[in-house]
Design a protein around this motif. Structure first.
Motif, PDB file in Angstrom:
ATOM      1  N   LEU A  92       0.831  -1.206   0.000  1.00 50.17           N
ATOM      2  CA  LEU A  92       0.000   0.000   0.000  1.00 50.17           C
ATOM      3  C   LEU A  92       0.863   1.253   0.000  1.00 50.17           C
ATOM      4  CD1 LEU A  92      -2.765  -1.051   2.559  1.00 50.17           C
ATOM      5  CD2 LEU A  92      -3.009  -0.855   0.079  1.00 50.17           C
ATOM      6  N   GLU A  93       1.874   1.292   0.854  1.00 50.38           N
ATOM      7  CA  GLU A  93       2.735   2.468   0.942  1.00 50.38           C
ATOM      8  C   GLU A  93       3.514   2.680  -0.353  1.00 50.38           C
ATOM      9  OE1 GLU A  93       4.972   4.342   4.710  1.00 50.38           O
ATOM     10  OE2 GLU A  93       5.842   2.470   4.003  1.00 50.38           O
ATOM     11  N   GLN A  94       4.019   1.605  -0.933  1.00 48.63           N
ATOM     12  CA  GLN A  94       4.773   1.708  -2.182  1.00 48.63           C
ATOM     13  C   GLN A  94       3.888   2.220  -3.317  1.00 48.63           C
ATOM     14  OE1 GLN A  94       6.317  -2.279  -2.607  1.00 48.63           O
ATOM     15  NE2 GLN A  94       8.157  -1.849  -1.407  1.00 48.63           N
ATOM     16  N   GLU A  95       2.633   1.777  -3.354  1.00 53.59           N
ATOM     17  CA  GLU A  95       1.755   2.178  -4.451  1.00 53.59           C
ATOM     18  C   GLU A  95       1.198   3.584  -4.258  1.00 53.59           C
ATOM     19  OE1 GLU A  95      -1.047  -0.835  -5.622  1.00 53.59           O
ATOM     20  OE2 GLU A  95       0.500  -2.397  -5.588  1.00 53.59           O
TER      21      GLU A  95
ATOM     22  N   CYS B 145      -3.880   4.409   9.676  1.00 56.70           N
ATOM     23  CA  CYS B 145      -3.823   5.784   9.176  1.00 56.70           C
ATOM     24  C   CYS B 145      -4.406   5.861   7.769  1.00 56.70           C
ATOM     25  CB  CYS B 145      -2.384   6.288   9.114  1.00 56.70           C
ATOM     26  SG  CYS B 145      -1.454   6.074  10.617  1.00 56.70           S
ATOM     27  N   LEU B 146      -4.910   7.019   7.454  1.00 54.86           N
ATOM     28  CA  LEU B 146      -5.208   7.361   6.073  1.00 54.86           C
ATOM     29  C   LEU B 146      -3.907   7.896   5.483  1.00 54.86           C
ATOM     30  CD1 LEU B 146      -7.183   7.860   3.718  1.00 54.86           C
ATOM     31  CD2 LEU B 146      -7.675  10.092   4.748  1.00 54.86           C
ATOM     32  N   ILE B 147      -3.431   7.298   4.401  1.00 54.54           N
ATOM     33  CA  ILE B 147      -2.138   7.652   3.804  1.00 54.54           C
ATOM     34  C   ILE B 147      -2.374   8.333   2.461  1.00 54.54           C
ATOM     35  CG2 ILE B 147       0.133   6.809   3.155  1.00 54.54           C
ATOM     36  CD1 ILE B 147      -0.494   4.277   4.757  1.00 54.54           C
TER      37      ILE B 147
ATOM     38  N   ILE C 170      -2.755  10.330   8.485  1.00 57.14           N
ATOM     39  CA  ILE C 170      -3.790  10.853   9.376  1.00 57.14           C
ATOM     40  C   ILE C 170      -4.338   9.686  10.200  1.00 57.14           C
ATOM     41  CG2 ILE C 170      -5.978  12.098   9.529  1.00 57.14           C
ATOM     42  CD1 ILE C 170      -5.403  13.171   6.697  1.00 57.14           C
ATOM     43  N   ASP C 171      -4.138   9.714  11.511  1.00 55.62           N
ATOM     44  CA  ASP C 171      -4.592   8.634  12.380  1.00 55.62           C
ATOM     45  C   ASP C 171      -6.113   8.520  12.349  1.00 55.62           C
ATOM     46  OD1 ASP C 171      -1.959   8.333  12.996  1.00 55.62           O
ATOM     47  OD2 ASP C 171      -2.097   9.121  15.031  1.00 55.62           O
ATOM     48  N   LEU C 172      -6.606   7.277  12.225  1.00 57.43           N
ATOM     49  CA  LEU C 172      -8.051   7.041  12.155  1.00 57.43           C
ATOM     50  C   LEU C 172      -8.556   6.197  13.329  1.00 57.43           C
ATOM     51  CD1 LEU C 172      -8.621   6.280   8.348  1.00 57.43           C
ATOM     52  CD2 LEU C 172      -8.952   8.449   9.561  1.00 57.43           C
TER      53      LEU C 172
ATOM     54  N   SER D  22      -4.098   1.953   6.385  1.00 61.30           N
ATOM     55  CA  SER D  22      -3.240   0.857   6.827  1.00 61.30           C
ATOM     56  C   SER D  22      -2.489   1.272   8.079  1.00 61.30           C
ATOM     57  CB  SER D  22      -2.240   0.502   5.718  1.00 61.30           C
ATOM     58  OG  SER D  22      -1.307  -0.468   6.150  1.00 61.30           O
ATOM     59  N   TYR D  23      -1.878   0.299   8.758  1.00 60.28           N
ATOM     60  CA  TYR D  23      -0.933   0.646   9.809  1.00 60.28           C
ATOM     61  C   TYR D  23       0.477   0.502   9.241  1.00 60.28           C
ATOM     62  CZ  TYR D  23      -0.694  -4.445  10.803  1.00 60.28           C
ATOM     63  OH  TYR D  23      -0.545  -5.803  10.711  1.00 60.28           O
ATOM     64  N   ILE D  24       1.356   1.392   9.654  1.00 64.55           N
ATOM     65  CA  ILE D  24       2.698   1.483   9.100  1.00 64.55           C
ATOM     66  C   ILE D  24       3.706   1.519  10.245  1.00 64.55           C
ATOM     67  CG2 ILE D  24       4.274   2.947   7.776  1.00 64.55           C
ATOM     68  CD1 ILE D  24       2.163   1.604   6.048  1.00 64.55           C
ATOM     69  N   GLY D  25       4.781   0.739  10.121  1.00 64.26           N
ATOM     70  CA  GLY D  25       5.803   0.721  11.157  1.00 64.26           C
ATOM     71  C   GLY D  25       6.632   1.997  11.186  1.00 64.26           C
ATOM     72  N   HIS D  26       7.006   2.495   9.999  1.00 64.81           N
ATOM     73  CA  HIS D  26       7.849   3.690   9.908  1.00 64.81           C
ATOM     74  C   HIS D  26       7.222   4.654   8.910  1.00 64.81           C
ATOM     75  CE1 HIS D  26      11.371   6.236   9.837  1.00 64.81           C
ATOM     76  NE2 HIS D  26      11.438   6.111   8.521  1.00 64.81           N
ATOM     77  N   ARG D  27       6.980   5.885   9.330  1.00 68.83           N
ATOM     78  CA  ARG D  27       6.308   6.862   8.479  1.00 68.83           C
ATOM     79  C   ARG D  27       7.324   7.643   7.647  1.00 68.83           C
ATOM     80  NH1 ARG D  27       1.032   9.015  11.869  1.00 68.83           N
ATOM     81  NH2 ARG D  27       0.499   6.985  12.759  1.00 68.83           N
ATOM     82  N   LEU D  28       7.057   7.750   6.358  1.00 74.39           N
ATOM     83  CA  LEU D  28       7.946   8.446   5.436  1.00 74.39           C
ATOM     84  C   LEU D  28       7.636   9.938   5.412  1.00 74.39           C
ATOM     85  CD1 LEU D  28       7.813   5.874   2.487  1.00 74.39           C
ATOM     86  CD2 LEU D  28       9.485   6.016   4.343  1.00 74.39           C
ATOM     87  N   GLU D  29       8.669  10.745   5.259  1.00 67.38           N
ATOM     88  CA  GLU D  29       8.510  12.196   5.333  1.00 67.38           C
ATOM     89  C   GLU D  29       7.687  12.761   4.182  1.00 67.38           C
ATOM     90  OE1 GLU D  29      12.231  14.153   5.722  1.00 67.38           O
ATOM     91  OE2 GLU D  29      12.736  13.234   7.654  1.00 67.38           O
TER      92      GLU D  29
END
Length: 297
Positions: free
Chosen positions: A142-145, A272-274, A168-170, A156-163
């Motif tokens: 999900l993060e890559q796409e 989070c909403l990414i 946005i936490d849901l 989704s939940y993410i271990g490390h957030r990219l800058e």
């Protein structure tokens, strides 16, 4: 050598982009609904019009030439500009139009705190002509796409957030360790972390957040890429594994699964909403984001 751009060139570039995304001619057949020979002909035509070879294909597999890598980059930029143009024109009409690609994790449907169903219902009460596509993928995918632009938004939940992405936490979700009724630990009231090291585990097919997980599985003999596959191996009694409490509860109620020390060996993750705010402004996406945030307070 290519002169002016014509419709046929756009079509050939679309075929080239699909081939690259599928990593080869054979894999692209179903996506393009074309035979391999027809795809090969199209690629040869594009290479002739450009004046150089774009890719190598043969017994050694599919790979891009140096020129092909550059054309791929330019092609992605071209289609991004075309998408932005279409969005901007649609926005002038005041009516939401276009296509939205949204990504979700599997098994969020049974989580009471997840108001995704309500958000989609609210969105479809709007006056729009938007085609919504929903994909179920792993957090990493999900993060890559989102980064590549294949998805407009993901939850989704993410271990490390990219800058370069917005999070946005849901809502949150509790994850615990379970075994099946045929497992030696079933109904055991005194289970320690050390006990869990002796048994086979099933792990998810993506990196787990090691700073949150109370027990990192040492003896992994199976990998599952969907939540249902984890549940299957736990129910078999051959493995123990992490499952969301809301998802596993259906089998706990039927006494087919057992929750191992819920408080000591559980952890919570925040979904989070990414979003990728570097993409062109999209009125339909902004409307959906607004509905998601309204439903989650």
């Amino acid at each position: 050598m290519l002169g002016n751009i014509h419709n046929v060139d756009i079509r050939l570039l679309q075929i080239f982009l699909t081939i690259v995304q599928c990593n080869g001619f054979s894999a692209a057949q179903a996506q393009l609904n074309m035979s391999q020979s027809a795809i090969s002909t199209c690629m040869s035509t594009l290479e002739t019009r450009l004046g150089f070879r774009l890719c190598e294909r043969g017994k050694k597999g599919f790979s891009l030439t140096a020129e092909g890598e550059q054309v791929l980059c330019y092609t992605q930029q071209l289609f991004a500009k075309l998408d932005a143009f279409v969005l901007q024109v649609h926005n002038l009409s005041g009516r939401l139009r276009g296509e939205l690609m949204i990504g979700l994790l599997d098994s969020t449907l049974t989580l009471p705190e997840a108001k995704i169903v309500e958000a989609i219902r609210r969105f479809y009460q709007r006056n729009h002509e938007v085609s919504l596509q929903v994909f179920i993928k792993s957090p990493t995918e999900l993060e890559q796409e989102i980064i590549s632009g294949e998805l407009h938004a993901a939850i989704s939940y993410i271990g490390h957030r990219l800058e370069n992405l917005e999070y946005i936490d849901l809502f949150s979700e509790k994850i615990s360790i379970y075994c099946g009724k045929h497992h030696p630990l079933y109904l055991s009231s005194k289970v320690t972390a050390e006990d869990l090291l002796r048994f086979s585990w099933v792990k998810r097919g993506y990196l787990m957040p090691s700073d949150l997980v109370p027990v990192m599985p040492p003896l992994i003999t199976a990998t599952a890429h969907q939540m249902e596959a984890v549940a299957l191996l736990v129910l078999a009694g051959t493995h123990i594994g992490y499952l969301p409490q809301h998802y596993a509860q259906q089998w706990v109620d039927k006494q087919e699964m057992y929750l191992l020390k819920s408080e000591e060996l559980s952890y919570e993750v925040t979904h989070c909403l990414i979003l990728n705010r570097s993409r062109p402004h999209n009125e339909a996406l902004e409307a959906l984001v607004s509905d998601i945030l309204l439903e989650h307070g």
